[in-house]
Enzyme design. Structure first.
Site, short mmCIF file in Angstrom:
data_model
loop_
_atom_site.label_atom_id
_atom_site.label_comp_id
_atom_site.label_asym_id
_atom_site.label_seq_id
_atom_site.Cartn_x
_atom_site.Cartn_y
_atom_site.Cartn_z
N GLU A 197 -3.64 0.56 -6.07
CA GLU A 197 -3.15 -0.64 -5.53
C GLU A 197 -3.73 -1.15 -4.28
O GLU A 197 -3.59 -0.90 -3.30
CB GLU A 197 -1.71 -0.27 -4.92
CG GLU A 197 -0.42 -0.05 -6.13
CD GLU A 197 0.69 0.19 -5.51
OE1 GLU A 197 1.07 0.07 -4.36
OE2 GLU A 197 1.47 0.19 -6.38
N GLU A 221 3.51 3.22 -12.56
CA GLU A 221 4.47 3.58 -11.65
C GLU A 221 5.49 2.82 -12.19
O GLU A 221 5.45 1.33 -12.23
CB GLU A 221 4.13 3.28 -10.27
CG GLU A 221 3.03 4.34 -9.69
CD GLU A 221 2.99 4.03 -8.25
OE1 GLU A 221 3.49 3.36 -7.47
OE2 GLU A 221 1.88 4.41 -7.66
C1 GCO Z 1 2.95 2.33 -3.70
C2 GCO Z 1 2.48 3.56 -4.17
C3 GCO Z 1 3.63 4.58 -4.12
C4 GCO Z 1 4.68 4.48 -3.47
C5 GCO Z 1 5.67 4.10 -4.54
C6 GCO Z 1 7.09 3.69 -4.07
O1 GCO Z 1 3.29 1.69 -4.96
O2 GCO Z 1 3.31 1.74 -2.76
O3 GCO Z 1 1.65 3.71 -5.50
O4 GCO Z 1 2.48 5.48 -3.48
O5 GCO Z 1 5.21 5.63 -3.17
O6 GCO Z 1 5.32 2.96 -5.16
O7 GCO Z 1 6.95 2.68 -2.93
#
Ligand code: GCO
Length: 466
Positions: A163, A356
């Site tokens: 990200e 994710e």
């Molecule tokens: C993000 C990260 C994760 C977060 C998850 C929840 O997307 O911000 O990759 O580390 O913890 O997404 O917000």
């Protein structure tokens, strides 16, 4: 419900969010260590310094993963744990931790999916300009080489950056995440360009030094745009266009961060909008940034819907009053897991791995000693129905639930619980939530146990999930 043979069922976490052990065995500071020591930066002055102490408890944790039946575990490496100053001398003890972690995972037949960078940037390198330093992509290549040399005899699957929108945008423009800077957009886009170069160089290093045939991806995020009516071709096209468009002078978009990596250029609308803030682009930069990738890692949590008004004009759909939301107020929009992968695949042509997806929930330990999280089960179920639908049309290789454990949710501290495993941060006791037992059955049946539910007709409530 149908998922292809060989579909990978996993769950994900990231170094600073779970490891703890911030000051042990020669680890250097990261920008997140620095951020957590400053007042008023993180909810409740929480810190990842100890977190869930995965650094010391990884064996117990892997046993729990095994109990769930995870086939793959996505974790990240803490750059300053391995290279305390970011470059130069290697901390053998830090490297040793990842050695043991990988060996234990393999002993239990859990495939390691390694993210090289999930935001814990070495503090010493930050003091040398961080991602703004023109050398930063070479620093990252040096670090990648150390890791790949050391782990690639056992690790096959890699993700370069997690990200960039967040650690560059929220970290350097909005100042909410580490390092907590509020720079001008021109500097931020320069840092962004350098981080894209870092991605490219890291892929080159992985391919050059890997001791096994590597599988390499990238893990950006993005807000998905969904058409209200799947059969309205014009709407489907409008949503696709909208999802990849750049309309604001922020880092919140998809294409600025993914087009260079996959298509070898910045998108036209971004070039126009950012004309006054453009980074310096040297000849050959895009040859470095665009490297062959094996998958597009998509972090997908939600999206918004395009519909039509009474006159038939296309416009964003209002969310229903009282619509389904997570504890952190993100909307629950299962179709993001259909349209997101589909639009990504159509634009970038790479197989998709959902790297994710999950929700923040208000979990606690009930009087019966268990952690009941029906919302997480229903959320995941709804999203998986949509993913399986996408899988009938495009190549989807796997799904990683965020997250294995409750953990440190960045600026929100420990107030968000994203795990399938509950953690009591005081005693460090772990308790499998109901969702962990449920996910275990999803995995062992390759999603087949979900079919009965997917036949339930609850169309009447769909408006609550857009
Ligand atoms: C993000 C990260 C994760 C977060 C998850 C929840 O997307 O911000 O990759 O580390 O913890 O997404 O917000």
């Amino acid at each position: 419900m149908k998922f292809p043979e060989g579909f990978i069922w996993g769950a994900a976490a990231a170094s600073y969010q779970i490891e703890g052990g911030a000051k042990v065995d020669g680890k250097g500071d990261s920008v997140w260590d620095m951020m957590c020591r400053q007042p008023d930066r993180v909810f409740g002055a929480h810190s990842g310094e100890d977190s869930i102490d995965h650094y010391h408890r990884y064996v117990e944790d892997i046993l729990l993963m095994k109990k769930i039946g995870l086939q793959a575990y996505r974790f990240s490496i803490s750059w300053p744990r391995v290279l305390p100053e970011g470059v130069g001398s290697v901390n053998e003890k830090g490297l040793g931790f990842y050695d043991r972690l990988v060996d234990k995972l393999l002993e239990y037949n859990i495939e390691p999916y390694v993210t090289l960078f999930h935001w814990d940037f070495p503090y010493d390198l930050y003091c040398r300009g961080g991602w703004l330093n023109p050398q930063s992509s070479e620093w990252f290549a040096e670090y990648t080489e150390v890791i790949v040399e050391h782990l690639s005899d056992r690790v096959r699957c890699w993700m370069t950056l997690n990200e960039p929108q967040i650690y560059i945008g929220l970290g350097m423009l909005e100042g909410v995440h580490a390092p907590g800077d509020k720079l001008g957009l021109a500097e931020v886009l320069q840092a962004g360009h350098n981080t894209l170069l870092a991605h490219g160089r890291a892929v080159q290093v992985i391919r050059a030094y890997s001791k096994s045939e590597p599988v390499v991806g990238y893990a950006p995020t993005g807000t998905i745009v969904m058409p209200e009516d799947d059969t309205d071709e014009e709407l489907v096209e409008a949503a696709r266009k909208e999802m990849f468009s750049i309309k604001t002078k922020t880092c919140w978009n998809i294409s600025w961060w993914s087009d260079p990596v996959t298509l070898g250029m910045y998108p036209e609308d971004g070039l126009k909008l950012y004309a006054d803030e453009m980074p310096t682009i040297n000849t050959g930069d895009f040859d470095i940034i665009k490297q062959p990738l094996d998958f597009y890692g998509a972090n997908i949590y939600n999206g918004w819907t395009l519909g039509r008004d009474i006159e038939g004009n296309i416009k964003p759909l209002d969310r229903a009053q009282g619509n389904a939301i997570c504890a952190n107020k993100w909307p629950v929009t299962p179709k993001a897991l259909y349209w997101g992968p589909r639009y990504y695949y159509e634009r970038y042509g790479l197989p998709i791995v959902v790297t994710e997806n999950g929700l923040s929930n208000q979990d606690w330990i009930s009087l019966d000693g268990c952690v009941h999280d029906p919302q997480r089960i229903d959320f995941t179920h709804r999203y998986l129905i949509q993913l399986s639908r996408a899988g009938l049309e495009i190549p989807i290789k796997g799904y990683f639930h965020w997250s294995v454990f409750d953990n440190f949710e960045w600026a929100e501290g420990y107030k968000e619980r994203f795990g399938m495993i509950y953690v009591d941060y005081k005693s460090q006791e772990r308790i499998l939530k109901d969702s962990a037992y449920w996910y275990s059955k999803v995995i062992s049946s390759n999603g087949k146990n979900l079919s009965a539910f997917s036949e339930i007709d609850n169309q009447a409530y769909e408006h609550l999930f857009v």
